[in-house]
Design an enzyme around this catalytic site. Sequence first.
Site, PDB file in Angstrom:
ATOM      1  CB  THR A   1      25.587 -32.979 -19.075  1.00 23.85           C
ATOM      2  OG1 THR A   1      24.425 -32.172 -18.865  1.00 23.85           O
ATOM      3  CG2 THR A   1      25.778 -33.871 -17.868  1.00 23.85           C
TER       4      THR A   1
ATOM      5  CG  ASP B   1      20.991 -31.033 -27.560  1.00 25.02           C
ATOM      6  OD1 ASP B   1      21.485 -30.237 -26.725  1.00 25.02           O
ATOM      7  OD2 ASP B   1      20.112 -30.678 -28.373  1.00 25.02           O
ATOM      8  CB  SER B   2      17.021 -34.110 -24.450  1.00 28.42           C
ATOM      9  OG  SER B   2      17.671 -33.565 -23.322  1.00 28.42           O
TER      10      SER B   2
ATOM     11  CG  PHE C   1      15.111 -32.294 -15.266  1.00 27.85           C
ATOM     12  CD1 PHE C   1      15.173 -33.675 -15.338  1.00 27.85           C
ATOM     13  CD2 PHE C   1      15.569 -31.557 -16.354  1.00 27.85           C
ATOM     14  CE1 PHE C   1      15.665 -34.314 -16.474  1.00 27.85           C
ATOM     15  CE2 PHE C   1      16.070 -32.189 -17.502  1.00 27.85           C
ATOM     16  CZ  PHE C   1      16.116 -33.576 -17.542  1.00 27.85           C
ATOM     17  N   GLY C   2      12.820 -29.797 -15.523  1.00 28.15           N
ATOM     18  CA  GLY C   2      12.389 -29.145 -16.767  1.00 28.15           C
ATOM     19  C   GLY C   2      10.877 -29.141 -16.944  1.00 28.15           C
ATOM     20  CE1 TYR C   3       9.464 -26.208 -21.409  1.00 23.78           C
ATOM     21  CE2 TYR C   3      11.520 -27.447 -21.590  1.00 23.78           C
ATOM     22  CZ  TYR C   3      10.796 -26.292 -21.789  1.00 23.78           C
ATOM     23  OH  TYR C   3      11.402 -25.205 -22.361  1.00 23.78           O
ATOM     24  CG  ASP C   4      10.203 -34.424 -16.225  1.00 18.94           C
ATOM     25  OD1 ASP C   4      10.124 -34.604 -17.453  1.00 18.94           O
ATOM     26  OD2 ASP C   4      11.149 -34.840 -15.539  1.00 18.94           O
TER      27      ASP C   4
ATOM     28  NE  ARG D   1      18.407 -37.361 -20.410  1.00 18.59           N
ATOM     29  CZ  ARG D   1      17.361 -36.538 -20.228  1.00 18.59           C
ATOM     30  NH1 ARG D   1      16.433 -36.813 -19.348  1.00 18.59           N
ATOM     31  NH2 ARG D   1      17.260 -35.433 -20.933  1.00 18.59           N
TER      32      ARG D   1
HETATM   33  P1  ITT Z   1      23.659 -29.659 -21.016  1.00 17.27           P
HETATM   34  O1  ITT Z   1      23.621 -28.986 -22.378  1.00 17.27           O
HETATM   35  O2  ITT Z   1      24.747 -29.158 -20.136  1.00 17.27           O
HETATM   36  O3  ITT Z   1      23.636 -31.165 -21.116  1.00 17.27           O
HETATM   37  P2  ITT Z   1      21.007 -28.482 -20.778  1.00 17.27           P
HETATM   38  O4  ITT Z   1      19.971 -28.493 -19.701  1.00 17.27           O
HETATM   39  O5  ITT Z   1      21.428 -27.131 -21.321  1.00 17.27           O
HETATM   40  O6  ITT Z   1      22.280 -29.285 -20.248  1.00 17.27           O
HETATM   41  P3  ITT Z   1      19.928 -29.207 -23.366  1.00 17.27           P
HETATM   42  O7  ITT Z   1      20.623 -28.118 -24.100  1.00 17.27           O
HETATM   43  O8  ITT Z   1      19.906 -30.589 -23.989  1.00 17.27           O
HETATM   44  O9  ITT Z   1      20.516 -29.435 -21.914  1.00 17.27           O
HETATM   45  O10 ITT Z   1      18.442 -28.735 -23.072  1.00 17.27           O
HETATM   46  C1  ITT Z   1      17.447 -29.620 -22.834  1.00 17.27           C
HETATM   47  C2  ITT Z   1      16.324 -28.955 -22.075  1.00 17.27           C
HETATM   48  O11 ITT Z   1      15.115 -29.671 -22.419  1.00 17.27           O
HETATM   49  C3  ITT Z   1      16.504 -29.126 -20.568  1.00 17.27           C
HETATM   50  O12 ITT Z   1      17.141 -28.020 -19.989  1.00 17.27           O
HETATM   51  C4  ITT Z   1      15.062 -29.284 -20.080  1.00 17.27           C
HETATM   52  O13 ITT Z   1      14.470 -28.025 -19.902  1.00 17.27           O
HETATM   53  C5  ITT Z   1      14.388 -29.978 -21.267  1.00 17.27           C
HETATM   54  N1  ITT Z   1      14.410 -31.445 -21.041  1.00 17.27           N
HETATM   55  C6  ITT Z   1      15.261 -32.373 -21.593  1.00 17.27           C
HETATM   56  N2  ITT Z   1      15.003 -33.583 -21.112  1.00 17.27           N
HETATM   57  C7  ITT Z   1      13.993 -33.445 -20.232  1.00 17.27           C
HETATM   58  C8  ITT Z   1      13.304 -34.328 -19.384  1.00 17.27           C
HETATM   59  O14 ITT Z   1      13.629 -35.606 -19.308  1.00 17.27           O
HETATM   60  N3  ITT Z   1      12.335 -33.826 -18.623  1.00 17.27           N
HETATM   61  C9  ITT Z   1      12.009 -32.533 -18.653  1.00 17.27           C
HETATM   62  N4  ITT Z   1      12.619 -31.611 -19.397  1.00 17.27           N
HETATM   63  C10 ITT Z   1      13.609 -32.062 -20.192  1.00 17.27           C
END
Ligand code: ITT
Length: 194
Positions: A9, A71-72, A150-153, A177
């Site tokens: 990652t 992948d998430s 992070f992200g959408y949390d 996760r």
């Molecule tokens: P890698 O591919 O390098 O692992 P990435 O951020 O590009 O990193 P993904 O392609 O799996 O990862 O995208 C997942 C996105 O979904 C991530 O960037 C967040 O915006 C969101 N996401 C995943 N898990 C999350 C979480 O636990 N809380 C909030 N947002 C999440």
Amino acid sequence: MLYRIVMATNNQNKLREAKKILSPLGIDVISQKDAGVHCDPNENGQTFEENAKIKAGAVYDIAKQPVIADDSGLCVDILDGRPGVYSARYAPDGEKCSKLLDEMKDIPDEKRMAYFECCIAFIDENGECHTFSGRCEGKIGYEEKGTNGFGYDPVFVSGDKTLAEMSADEKNKISHRGAAMRELYKYLKESYGE
Ligand code: ITT
């Protein structure tokens, strides 16, 4: 037992969460960067599982040691599962939540259901791939709340809080996760013993 796993990652937040979940179990998760691997594979799969396998495979081909990839993404019911596998590309970091809130501004409470999904691909020392999935059900809130995670949390509500209002331990207990990592751990324990 397996003691060291490389995580495929470039997302430091995922790495931090994976380390916290797996370290009490005696597993040290190191980043692909710290393993000397520099790659950013094309995540062109249609599912979380396909993309997790693509990322794990790309790093395993270089590192030749056990690898996990995560992948998430966030799937919103009323948006037919979007942003889904495109969650990272939906908007730049810092704009994801506001864009989603804007898209959801006229959606009533009972139609705001969503879930996070995570697929972890583990490639073992023989190059065999195993996958584990986890889900976290919740709702999209009406405003950003909390500064953790992070992200959408900040817009993902589970119970009476957003994931960004939870401590790392609280989030890991209920998160997609966390669930996928616990499945991975069960598998590692069965396959490699204590
Ligand atoms: P890698 O591919 O390098 O692992 P990435 O951020 O590009 O990193 P993904 O392609 O799996 O990862 O995208 C997942 C996105 O979904 C991530 O960037 C967040 O915006 C969101 N996401 C995943 N898990 C999350 C979480 O636990 N809380 C909030 N947002 C999440």
